[in-house]
Design a protein around this motif. Structure first.
Motif, short mmCIF file in Angstrom:
data_model
loop_
_atom_site.label_atom_id
_atom_site.label_comp_id
_atom_site.label_asym_id
_atom_site.label_seq_id
_atom_site.Cartn_x
_atom_site.Cartn_y
_atom_site.Cartn_z
N ARG A 36 0.81 -1.22 0.00
CA ARG A 36 0.00 0.00 0.00
C ARG A 36 0.84 1.26 0.00
NH1 ARG A 36 -3.20 -2.81 -2.03
NH2 ARG A 36 -4.59 -4.13 -0.85
N ARG A 37 1.89 1.28 0.83
CA ARG A 37 2.70 2.49 0.97
C ARG A 37 4.12 2.11 1.35
NH1 ARG A 37 -0.31 7.50 3.46
NH2 ARG A 37 0.74 8.43 1.71
N VAL A 38 5.03 3.01 1.03
CA VAL A 38 6.43 2.89 1.48
C VAL A 38 6.78 4.22 2.11
CG1 VAL A 38 8.84 2.56 0.81
CG2 VAL A 38 7.03 1.26 -0.35
N GLY A 39 7.25 4.16 3.34
CA GLY A 39 7.60 5.36 4.06
C GLY A 39 9.05 5.36 4.50
N LEU A 40 9.57 6.54 4.66
CA LEU A 40 10.95 6.75 5.09
C LEU A 40 10.90 7.43 6.45
CD1 LEU A 40 13.97 6.83 4.02
CD2 LEU A 40 13.43 9.13 3.22
N PHE A 41 11.73 6.96 7.38
CA PHE A 41 11.84 7.65 8.66
C PHE A 41 13.32 7.65 9.05
CE2 PHE A 41 11.07 3.21 9.58
CZ PHE A 41 11.82 2.91 10.71
N GLY A 42 13.64 8.25 10.16
CA GLY A 42 15.03 8.31 10.58
C GLY A 42 15.76 9.48 9.94
N SER A 43 17.09 9.37 9.87
CA SER A 43 17.94 10.51 9.47
C SER A 43 17.66 11.00 8.05
CB SER A 43 19.42 10.16 9.63
OG SER A 43 19.78 9.08 8.79
N ALA A 95 -1.71 0.91 11.94
CA ALA A 95 -2.68 1.74 12.66
C ALA A 95 -2.56 1.51 14.17
CB ALA A 95 -4.10 1.45 12.18
N GLN A 96 -2.38 0.26 14.56
CA GLN A 96 -2.22 -0.04 15.99
C GLN A 96 -0.93 0.55 16.53
OE1 GLN A 96 -2.56 -4.31 15.77
NE2 GLN A 96 -4.76 -4.27 16.15
N LEU A 97 0.15 0.43 15.77
CA LEU A 97 1.45 0.96 16.21
C LEU A 97 1.41 2.47 16.34
CD1 LEU A 97 4.50 0.73 16.83
CD2 LEU A 97 4.88 0.80 14.36
N ILE A 98 0.96 3.15 15.30
CA ILE A 98 1.00 4.61 15.26
C ILE A 98 0.06 5.21 16.29
CG2 ILE A 98 -0.75 5.10 13.51
CD1 ILE A 98 2.73 6.59 13.43
N GLY A 99 -0.97 4.47 16.68
CA GLY A 99 -1.91 4.96 17.68
C GLY A 99 -1.43 4.75 19.10
N GLY A 100 -0.32 4.06 19.26
CA GLY A 100 0.19 3.78 20.60
C GLY A 100 1.13 4.86 21.11
N GLU A 101 1.74 4.57 22.23
CA GLU A 101 2.63 5.54 22.87
C GLU A 101 4.07 5.05 22.94
OE1 GLU A 101 1.05 6.94 26.58
OE2 GLU A 101 -0.96 7.12 25.75
N SER A 102 4.41 4.04 22.16
CA SER A 102 5.78 3.52 22.18
C SER A 102 6.75 4.53 21.58
CB SER A 102 5.86 2.21 21.39
OG SER A 102 5.68 2.46 20.01
N ARG A 103 8.02 4.32 21.84
CA ARG A 103 9.04 5.20 21.26
C ARG A 103 9.00 5.12 19.73
NH1 ARG A 103 15.51 5.07 21.54
NH2 ARG A 103 15.79 7.16 20.75
N MET A 104 8.76 3.92 19.20
CA MET A 104 8.68 3.76 17.75
C MET A 104 7.51 4.57 17.19
SD MET A 104 10.12 2.41 15.24
CE MET A 104 9.96 1.79 13.61
N ALA A 105 6.38 4.53 17.87
CA ALA A 105 5.22 5.31 17.43
C ALA A 105 5.54 6.80 17.42
CB ALA A 105 4.01 5.04 18.32
N GLN A 106 6.22 7.26 18.46
CA GLN A 106 6.59 8.67 18.53
C GLN A 106 7.55 9.06 17.41
OE1 GLN A 106 8.11 9.12 22.50
NE2 GLN A 106 6.11 8.87 23.44
N GLU A 107 8.52 8.17 17.12
CA GLU A 107 9.47 8.45 16.04
C GLU A 107 8.75 8.51 14.70
OE1 GLU A 107 13.50 6.64 14.00
OE2 GLU A 107 13.01 6.04 16.03
N LEU A 108 7.87 7.56 14.46
CA LEU A 108 7.12 7.56 13.20
C LEU A 108 6.22 8.79 13.09
CD1 LEU A 108 6.21 3.79 12.85
CD2 LEU A 108 7.88 5.07 11.50
N GLN A 109 5.56 9.16 14.17
CA GLN A 109 4.70 10.34 14.14
C GLN A 109 5.49 11.60 13.80
OE1 GLN A 109 2.91 10.15 18.01
NE2 GLN A 109 1.48 8.55 17.41
N ALA A 110 6.73 11.67 14.28
CA ALA A 110 7.56 12.85 14.05
C ALA A 110 8.24 12.85 12.69
CB ALA A 110 8.61 12.95 15.15
N ASP A 111 8.67 11.68 12.23
CA ASP A 111 9.59 11.62 11.08
C ASP A 111 9.04 11.03 9.79
OD1 ASP A 111 11.51 12.57 12.81
OD2 ASP A 111 12.52 10.64 13.05
N LEU A 112 7.98 10.27 9.86
CA LEU A 112 7.55 9.48 8.70
C LEU A 112 7.22 10.37 7.51
CD1 LEU A 112 6.97 6.65 7.63
CD2 LEU A 112 4.63 6.90 8.50
#
Length: 116
Positions: A36-43, A95-112
């Motif tokens: 469906r999608r390809v996303g980039l996160f991180g540096s 959807a479950q990951l991004i809706g959570g409060e994990s560090r990974m979810a926070q990183e994706l919300q900020a950088d994706l």
């Protein structure tokens, strides 16, 4: 007398990496109906990549099953311009990951940044 031979390694520019990764993502989307999608996160997503940085990709594949290491085998990550850390999730898992409060979810919300 023997002359020295030197190897010169040149790290690709962030622009080159992003262009090649964009092409790779579009090609994968054409060839894989579940993608469906390809996303980039991180540096590379934040614009802070430098020599030695790797790619961090998120693939949303609704046909993905099994553990992460098995999901990764399906994707030709070796065709990318740099080494890559990839995460393959279904739409529901994302959807479950991004809706959570994990560090990974926070990183994706900020950088994706979606490539396609």
């Amino acid at each position: 007398m023997r002359s020295l031979t030197q190897s010169v390694l040149r790290w690709p520019s962030p622009e080159q990496v992003l262009q090649q990764t964009q092409r790779w993502a579009e090609e994968q989307q054409r060839q894989n109906p579940g993608l469906r999608r390809v996303g980039l996160f991180g540096s590379y997503s934040r614009g802070t990549a430098s020599v030695g940085s790797d790619l961090d990709l998120l693939l949303i594949d609704d046909l993905a099953e099994g553990p992460q290491h098995e999901r990764l085998r399906h994707w030709p990550l070796e065709r990318l311009p740099l080494s890559c850390d990839a995460l393959v999730l279904t739409s529901l898992e994302f959807a479950q990951l991004i809706g959570g409060e994990s560090r990974m979810a926070q990183e994706l919300q900020a950088d994706l940044r979606w490539l396609c």
